[in-house]
Write an enzyme that holds these catalytic residues in place. Structure first.
Site, PDB file in Angstrom:
ATOM      1  CE1 TYR A 139      -3.658   2.151   0.004  1.00 41.24           C
ATOM      2  CE2 TYR A 139      -3.936   2.162   2.415  1.00 41.24           C
ATOM      3  CZ  TYR A 139      -4.318   2.677   1.482  1.00 41.24           C
ATOM      4  OH  TYR A 139      -5.381   3.516   1.175  1.00 41.24           O
ATOM      5  CG  LEU A 174      12.808  -1.886  12.924  1.00 37.90           C
ATOM      6  CD1 LEU A 174      11.735  -2.781  13.564  1.00 37.90           C
ATOM      7  CD2 LEU A 174      13.722  -0.902  13.868  1.00 37.90           C
ATOM      8  CD1 TRP A 180      -2.534  -6.846   5.429  1.00 39.63           C
ATOM      9  CD2 TRP A 180      -2.040  -4.781   4.341  1.00 39.63           C
ATOM     10  NE1 TRP A 180      -3.525  -5.861   5.644  1.00 39.63           N
ATOM     11  CE2 TRP A 180      -3.328  -4.754   4.880  1.00 39.63           C
ATOM     12  CE3 TRP A 180      -1.796  -3.611   3.829  1.00 39.63           C
ATOM     13  CZ2 TRP A 180      -4.126  -3.704   4.953  1.00 39.63           C
ATOM     14  CZ3 TRP A 180      -2.445  -2.281   3.736  1.00 39.63           C
ATOM     15  CH2 TRP A 180      -3.868  -2.495   4.038  1.00 39.63           C
ATOM     16  CB  SER A 201      -3.066  -1.887  11.210  1.00 31.27           C
ATOM     17  OG  SER A 201      -4.078  -2.668  10.581  1.00 31.27           O
ATOM     18  CB  CYS A 356      -4.500  11.050  -3.897  1.00 33.41           C
ATOM     19  SG  CYS A 356      -4.760  11.295  -2.063  1.00 33.41           S
TER      20      CYS A 356
END
Length: 385
Positions: A139, A174, A180, A201, A356
């Site tokens: 995303y 990291l 996701w 999330s 956008c």
């Protein structure tokens, strides 16, 4: 009483007509017509829209669109023209001054507030995002240099990041704001690294844990400020937009304390052109609550005395292609979600993706990849594209 009501209605009608004239004149300077026949023209269904635009700028215009009070076949082209003509700077309602004051005076991205965007935006439902995004659920902006599809563009972006980080098998990486897990999965599969990802999330963490159960990946439901252990490499892809100007230095301090002496840190973030501008109020209310795009100077200020900037790459124009691909997937999948999410959500999401896309096409916003080191790369950092 009836005559007084008639006079009031007449005065309202006259004011609204005048407002429509003002908006029509402004839009004409961007070659946009009210009720014109071209795809980027505004189709006005209510005179109230003009009053709301003049009173609340894009907040009023976006809410009016969500309510079905106006339409436009190609919202991306509409916004491209509006922003190229700088019409957003010609409507500065005093009613929105609160958005400027709170961004400067309040820490809108505190630990207590940080989870809000996860719950409102990223936890909409993994099935929804699976329908809109590429198979890896990436995303963020794709890299379209040699790509011909969304999947190719996202794979190219992930490969670009891996090469910029100079990953080697066995390294511990990291990912701050891992989403996701698309980068973590790709890096583990292709480069043999071990990854720890932090996200706010719950839906993202749950999906990623199931998808990548076979790899040496750890997904944590954790605020970035709690991180305190060393890694060979650090990456943050599309998360810095949620950090906020009051926390930029804290974010950089966390990255510095977690990076090994000879490690590399890649920051991938959307950015704005002007230091003192604030988040669009419609985007803040309906899409990314408490978001705050950084400018290039703010990132530089936060990194000063902590990191050496090894590389800075802008491919913001590629976000236009990415957003249009997401929009095409969203439209194709919408019949599956219509009953669950409703018409207002459809119009809201369409407005989000296409406005956008128009903003990136007009180069009103950017996409940067920074590469940092703690002490400088011996012999210099190689340019990778």
């Amino acid at each position: 009483m009836g005559r007084e009501a008639w006079n009031l209605d007449s005065a309202t009608s006259q004011r609204q007509s005048k407002s429509v004239e003002v908006i029509a004149e402004l839009l004409a300077t961007a070659d946009i017509q009210v009720n014109g026949s071209r795809p980027w023209d505004m189709q006005l269904h209510s005179a109230k829209v003009a009053d709301r635009i003049l009173a609340q700028s894009n907040l009023g215009m976006g809410e009016a669109y969500m309510e079905g009070l106006w339409d436009c076949e190609r919202l991306d082209q509409f916004f491209e023209r509006v922003l190229n003509a700088h019409l957003d700077k010609q409507i500065r309602p005093t009613k929105l001054i609160w958005y400027h004051l709170r961004a400067r005076l309040l820490n809108l991205q505190s630990v207590a507030r940080a989870w809000q965007v996860g719950e409102q935006h990223y936890d909409l439902g993994n099935d929804f995002y699976e329908a809109m995004l590429d198979p890896r659920m990436t995303y963020t902006c794709g890299y379209w240099n040699d790509a011909h599809s969304l999947q190719e563009a996202q794979e190219a972006k992930l490969e670009l990041i891996c090469r910029k980080l100079q990953l080697e098998p066995g390294m511990r990486v990291l990912d701050i704001g891992c989403g996701w897990g698309s980068f973590m999965g790709y890096a583990a599969e292709r480069y043999g690294v071990k990854c720890v990802g932090a996200t706010i999330s719950r839906e993202q963490a749950r999906w990623a844990q199931q998808r990548y159960a076979h790899l040496d990946l750890e997904f944590r439901l954790q605020d970035y400020r709690e991180l305190d252990e060393r890694f060979d490499r650090i990456v943050s892809i599309g998360m810095f937009e949620h950090v906020g100007r009051r926390n930029h230095c804290v974010f950089m301090e966390v990255a510095e304390r977690c990076l090994e002496d000879h490690g590399l840190f890649l920051l991938h973030t959307i950015g704005k052109n002007q230091r003192h501008s604030v988040t669009d109020p419609w985007i803040d209310r309906y899409i990314f609550p408490n978001g705050d795009l950084p400018c290039i100077g703010q990132i530089g200020d936060a990194a000063a005395d902590l990191f050496i900037t090894e590389d800075l790459h802008n491919f913001g124009a590629d976000y236009d292609h990415t957003l249009m691909a997401w929009h095409a997937n969203f439209e194709a999948a919408w019949p599956r979600f219509r009953e669950r999410l409703g018409e207002r959500f459809y119009r809201m999401w369409r407005y989000y993706l296409l406005s956008c896309a128009g903003a990136f096409r007009a180069r009103d916003v950017q996409l940067w990849q920074w590469v940092f080191s703690r002490h400088g790369v011996a012999g210099g950092y190689p340019r990778i594209s």
